[in-house]
Write an enzyme that holds these catalytic residues in place. Structure first.
Site, PDB file in Angstrom:
ATOM      1  N   CYS A 263       1.984  -0.227   7.779  1.00 13.32           N
ATOM      2  CA  CYS A 263       0.478  -1.308   7.598  1.00 13.32           C
ATOM      3  C   CYS A 263       0.209  -1.730   6.381  1.00 13.32           C
ATOM      4  CB  CYS A 263      -0.759  -0.223   7.971  1.00 13.32           C
ATOM      5  SG  CYS A 263      -0.395   0.569   9.502  1.00 13.32           S
TER       6      CYS A 263
HETATM    7  N1  SAJ Z   1      -0.504   4.535  -2.021  1.00 14.96           N
HETATM    8  C1  SAJ Z   1      -0.383   4.596  -3.162  1.00 14.96           C
HETATM    9  N2  SAJ Z   1      -1.487   5.039  -3.926  1.00 14.96           N
HETATM   10  C2  SAJ Z   1      -2.893   5.157  -3.166  1.00 14.96           C
HETATM   11  C3  SAJ Z   1      -2.844   5.409  -1.691  1.00 14.96           C
HETATM   12  C4  SAJ Z   1      -1.535   4.874  -1.167  1.00 14.96           C
HETATM   13  O1  SAJ Z   1       0.725   4.352  -3.812  1.00 14.96           O
HETATM   14  O2  SAJ Z   1      -3.691   5.435  -3.922  1.00 14.96           O
HETATM   15  C5  SAJ Z   1       0.712   4.342  -1.167  1.00 14.96           C
HETATM   16  C6  SAJ Z   1       1.432   5.309  -0.330  1.00 14.96           C
HETATM   17  O3  SAJ Z   1       2.014   6.110  -1.136  1.00 14.96           O
HETATM   18  C7  SAJ Z   1       2.176   4.530   0.764  1.00 14.96           C
HETATM   19  C8  SAJ Z   1       1.265   3.255   0.709  1.00 14.96           C
HETATM   20  O4  SAJ Z   1       0.777   3.172  -0.359  1.00 14.96           O
HETATM   21  O5  SAJ Z   1       3.424   4.181   0.303  1.00 14.96           O
HETATM   22  C9  SAJ Z   1       0.249   3.304   2.023  1.00 14.96           C
HETATM   23  O6  SAJ Z   1      -0.182   4.317   1.798  1.00 14.96           O
HETATM   24  P1  SAJ Z   1      -1.557   4.566   3.074  1.00 14.96           P
HETATM   25  O7  SAJ Z   1      -2.470   5.599   2.089  1.00 14.96           O
HETATM   26  O8  SAJ Z   1      -2.377   3.433   3.002  1.00 14.96           O
HETATM   27  O9  SAJ Z   1      -1.165   4.954   4.315  1.00 14.96           O
HETATM   28  P2  SAJ Z   1      -0.734   4.378   5.646  1.00 14.96           P
HETATM   29  O10 SAJ Z   1       0.340   3.053   5.256  1.00 14.96           O
HETATM   30  O11 SAJ Z   1      -0.310   5.437   6.466  1.00 14.96           O
HETATM   31  O12 SAJ Z   1      -2.070   3.434   6.042  1.00 14.96           O
HETATM   32  C10 SAJ Z   1      -2.830   3.979   7.101  1.00 14.96           C
HETATM   33  C11 SAJ Z   1      -3.868   3.044   7.362  1.00 14.96           C
HETATM   34  N3  SAJ Z   1      -4.125   3.236   8.829  1.00 14.96           N
HETATM   35  C12 SAJ Z   1      -4.347   1.948   9.550  1.00 14.96           C
HETATM   36  O13 SAJ Z   1      -3.861   0.955   9.411  1.00 14.96           O
HETATM   37  C13 SAJ Z   1      -5.098   2.402  10.970  1.00 14.96           C
HETATM   38  C14 SAJ Z   1      -4.792   2.905   6.379  1.00 14.96           C
HETATM   39  O14 SAJ Z   1      -5.798   1.767   6.962  1.00 14.96           O
HETATM   40  C15 SAJ Z   1      -5.345   4.105   6.139  1.00 14.96           C
HETATM   41  O15 SAJ Z   1      -6.516   3.826   5.112  1.00 14.96           O
HETATM   42  C16 SAJ Z   1      -4.290   5.020   5.530  1.00 14.96           C
HETATM   43  O16 SAJ Z   1      -3.606   5.210   6.863  1.00 14.96           O
HETATM   44  C17 SAJ Z   1      -5.023   6.336   5.220  1.00 14.96           C
HETATM   45  O17 SAJ Z   1      -6.078   6.337   4.595  1.00 14.96           O
HETATM   46  O18 SAJ Z   1      -4.090   7.433   5.582  1.00 14.96           O
END
Ligand code: SAJ
Length: 426
Positions: A263
């Protein structure tokens, strides 16, 4: 006796399958269409391939006699409403790959019936529903918004999230016209606790892109500040904890080895691609991507520096990566920065192995990798252990006590790092 409404779901992946199950649970008759014969076969056997859906969930729907799974779009002519939940990845050129959505719409146009409601859930660029999907569906000879209804409702599935169930997450909906919005609200409000009607499909498309661009840009910001803090000899992790004490106007993001998943690294480029057509500038998106994409390079530089301090070249050093999944407690390696770190370390001649309880094996760089059993011996034999994904199941104390040198990109040892001088933070 209320007529049982029939629902169609195209694409039975991490978005479509949970949606189909939820409709089934509420007594709807569901036709699930997927182009994968393998997936259709597994589901017909009552087997799930999606973490958030159990075999029992599938079995229960099959037993109800209301869940029909097929590759045949013709079955959709019976549906009252049809949700399209197919992938929208990026091409190598970082341009949107709309081929799955176009394929679904082309097939749907052949069976579309008057009065049907079509809801697109796949993340797309602003305007895609009206400009691309509607004309394809109108090949049926039916007029969008009049003979059939068309809306966009962004998927908000967060795989592995135990805190929010699918139906608890408010569902944004924007139709290409008022009737389309109303029809989509009417059907989705029977499944989702809260629906959020908007004035147009474009608003709904843009809302999704704002949500995920917000994350990508803020992750890019904290990654950049992590590099600055490192140069200044400041512990960025302590700084974030301090900033978090502000009860308003701040939201914590954390540095990491890069940006993974299907995403966050992808969605912002659907926006920037479309913005170019309007000669609108999206420099935040490009800048965040530049910072986030560079993190694996920074991680490898830091590993090399730490080994250098011990008089060890990267070449020939044994390095164990802990966690290759893109984020904590999932087994998905799509776009995982760990894969980039692996490649860079191999290029520099390091001997690389990994452990990830969620990823037993991995196809990468033209070879098969297997998760190594995490033993004291294995840890002690490493020149450097690198934490890339802080899965909750790791025994951090055990790891700290057996490894000689640790580079931690997730602050995984936060609860007792001060005791161990051999742990170094991103
Ligand atoms: N990440 C960081 N630092 C952070 C947060 C994330 O490095 O503070 C990295 C994670 O390790 C990962 C990437 O970013 O590699 C994405 O992480 P994410 O927490 O955004 O997780 P995703 O990719 O599963 O995003 C999904 C998304 N959901 C949808 O699109 C419906 C996002 O909108 C959500 O906010 C997220 O899940 C969530 O909150 O878990």
């Amino acid at each position: 006796m209320a007529v049982i409404k029939i629902i169609g779901v195209i694409g039975l992946g991490y978005v479509g399958l949970p949606l189909a199950i939820e409709f089934c649970r509420r007594g709807f008759e569901v036709y699930g269409i997927d182009r994968s014969e393998e997936r259709v076969k597994l589901l017909r056997q009552g087997k799930s391939y999606i973490g958030d859906v159990s075999d029992a969930d599938v079995e229960a729907c099959l037993t109800s006699g209301k869940f029909h799974i097929s590759t045949d779009y013709a079955l959709l002519s019976k549906a009252y409403a049809i949700s399209i939940c197919v992938p929208t990845p990026l091409r190598k050129t970082k341009d949107p790959d709309m081929s799955y959505v176009v394929d679904a719409a082309e097939n749907l146009a052949k069976v579309l019936r008057p009065g049907q409601l079509i809801i697109l859930e796949s993340t797309v660029y602003p305007g895609a529903t009206e400009e691309l999907i509607a004309p394809i569906l109108e090949k049926s000879g039916l007029k969008a918004g009049k003979d059939f209804y068309l809306a966009f409702s962004p998927e908000r599935v967060d795989p592995g999230n135990r805190k929010y169930k699918l139906t608890d997450i408010p569902k944004v909906i924007g139709g290409i016209n008022k009737e389309s919005t109303e029809k989509a609200v009417e059907i989705y409000s029977q499944v989702f606790k809260q629906v959020v009607p908007l004035n147009s499909a474009r608003e709904a498309e843009m809302a999704k892109l704002l949500e995920n661009t917000f994350r990508a840009v803020n992750i890019g910001l904290i990654n950049e500040l992590a590099l600055v803090a490192h140069k200044m000899g400041i512990n960025i992790w302590n700084v974030i904890e301090a900033a978090k004490t502000k009860p308003f106007g701040f939201m914590a993001f954390y540095p990491g080895p890069g940006l993974g998943g299907h995403c966050i690294p992808i969605d912002p480029f659907y926006l920037s691609w479309k913005a170019k057509a309007y000669r609108a500038d999206t420099s935040f998106i490009e800048l965040a991507d530049k910072v986030n994409s560079n993190m694996p390079v920074h991680v490898v530089e830091r590993i090399a520096d730490l080994l250098n301090q011990q008089g060890k070249p990267l070449r020939g050093s044994k390095i164990l990566l802990l966690g290759v999944a893109y984020k904590q407690d999932v087994g998905d390696v799509r776009e995982s920065p760990a894969l980039d770190v692996m490649g860079l370390l191999l290029q520099k001649g390091a001997e690389v192995a990994y452990n990830d309880p969620y990823v037993p094996h991995l196809e990468h760089l033209g070879r098969e990798w297997h998760s190594q059993k995490l033993t004291g011996e294995l840890l002690a034999a490493q020149d450097c252990v690198v934490v890339l994904t802080d899965h909750s199941s790791y025994d951090w104390e055990f790891i700290a006590r057996h490894a000689n040198l640790i580079f931690d990109t997730r602050n995984a040892f936060k609860s007792f790092k001060s005791e161990f001088q051999h742990i170094h933070l991103l």
